[in-house]
Design an enzyme around this catalytic site. Structure first.
Site, short mmCIF file in Angstrom:
data_model
loop_
_atom_site.label_atom_id
_atom_site.label_comp_id
_atom_site.label_asym_id
_atom_site.label_seq_id
_atom_site.Cartn_x
_atom_site.Cartn_y
_atom_site.Cartn_z
N LEU A 194 -25.74 -9.29 21.92
CA LEU A 194 -25.26 -10.25 20.94
C LEU A 194 -26.46 -11.05 20.44
CD1 LEU A 194 -22.16 -11.54 22.92
CD2 LEU A 194 -22.11 -10.02 20.94
N SER A 195 -26.28 -11.79 19.35
CA SER A 195 -27.43 -12.52 18.82
C SER A 195 -27.98 -13.51 19.84
CB SER A 195 -27.06 -13.25 17.52
OG SER A 195 -25.99 -14.14 17.72
N GLU A 196 -27.10 -14.15 20.63
CA GLU A 196 -27.56 -15.05 21.70
C GLU A 196 -26.65 -14.99 22.91
OE1 GLU A 196 -30.20 -16.43 18.66
OE2 GLU A 196 -28.01 -16.35 18.54
N THR A 197 -27.27 -15.14 24.08
CA THR A 197 -26.57 -15.39 25.33
C THR A 197 -27.06 -16.73 25.86
OG1 THR A 197 -26.33 -13.03 25.88
CG2 THR A 197 -26.18 -14.60 27.70
N HIS B 276 -24.65 -21.84 17.42
CA HIS B 276 -23.35 -21.25 17.79
C HIS B 276 -23.24 -21.04 19.29
CE1 HIS B 276 -25.40 -17.31 17.97
NE2 HIS B 276 -24.31 -16.84 18.53
#
Length: 259
Positions: free
Chosen positions: A44-47, A73
């Protein structure tokens, strides 16, 4: 080792919209290489990873490629997990991060984040930049990211940049923005060095968008819309040296990672 994981769609109240982030609450920090591998596996774009430390939560964000200094987000997603599943009696949280202490307040279903303002400095529009975007903006600014300003919403909807050419521009991300038809302003956000290419909804980009649109629209409260395929709505306020970015969130999944 068994690590809890939640996947949250942020800046939306509908599943499969907004920006998905993984959230991993930890009892204590684990090795950075393990967190990076988890982020890469999640893809995903960020964890987001956090631990509780006194009255604060220490919070860190990882893309599949590297750790970053600020993410909207995934902060919203982390706060949602704490409010909804870990400390249901709370209505405000302070996160200790690489960008300082970030506060999140719960107001019914809306979560409001106080972030640093990152006003961009106007810069020259180069031929290389125009070729990378495929269209010439009428203004260009630089903070952490480049921000290219266009005349109308349709420009933002239709823009189709060359990711290969954007990689040659020295910036973490590239924001494109214009005045909105039904909202105050619209945007999209591209990360050429990331596997995702275009980020669905980007809270940190609004640290630069909000102070710009305050000057242009001569107001300090905004409704913003990010025009990605998933899309998302952000409720914004300019607080001079800080900005307030608000949105909703919804749970997609929860479970455990076996490391």
């Amino acid at each position: 080792m068994r690590i809890p994981i939640y996947q949250i769609d942020a800046f939306t109240n509908e599943l499969f919209r907004g920006n998905p982030a993984a959230v991993c609450p930890l009892e204590q920090w684990i090795d950075d290489t393990i967190m990076q591998k988890i982020a890469r596996e999640n893809n995903l774009s960020e964890t987001a990873f956090f631990i509780k430390k006194g009255d604060l939560y220490e919070l860190r964000w990882f893309t599949p490629e590297f750790e970053i200094d600020l993410c909207g987000h995934a902060t919203l997603a982390a706060a949602y997990v704490i409010f909804e599943y870990l400390e249901k009696d709370l209505n405000n949280i302070s996160f200790d991060t690489k960008s300082g202490v970030l506060k999140v307040v719960k107001k019914n279903t809306l979560l409001s984040m106080i972030f640093p303002s990152r006003e961009g400095k106007k810069c020259d529009i180069t031929k290389e930049f125009v070729e990378a975007l495929g269209k010439k903006p009428f203004e260009l600014y630089k903070s952490r990211d480049y921000m290219a300003v266009f005349e109308k919403e349709e420009d933002i909807r239709n823009i189709n940049p060359s990711m290969e050419k954007l990689k040659e521009i020295n910036a973490f991300g590239i924001i494109v923005t214009a005045k909105g038809s039904d909202v105050d302003f619209v945007s999209r956000y591209f990360i050429p060095d990331s596997t995702i290419g275009e980020d669905p909804v980007t809270g940190s980009a609004h640290c630069t968008l909000i102070p710009y649109w305050r000057k242009i629209l001569n107001k300090d409260k905004f409704v913003a819309y990010q025009l990605s395929n998933r899309s998302g709505i952000l409720y914004c306020r300019d607080l001079n040296d800080k900005v307030e970015i608000s949105g909703e969130a919804v749970l997609y999944l929860k479970g455990y990672i076996n490391v």
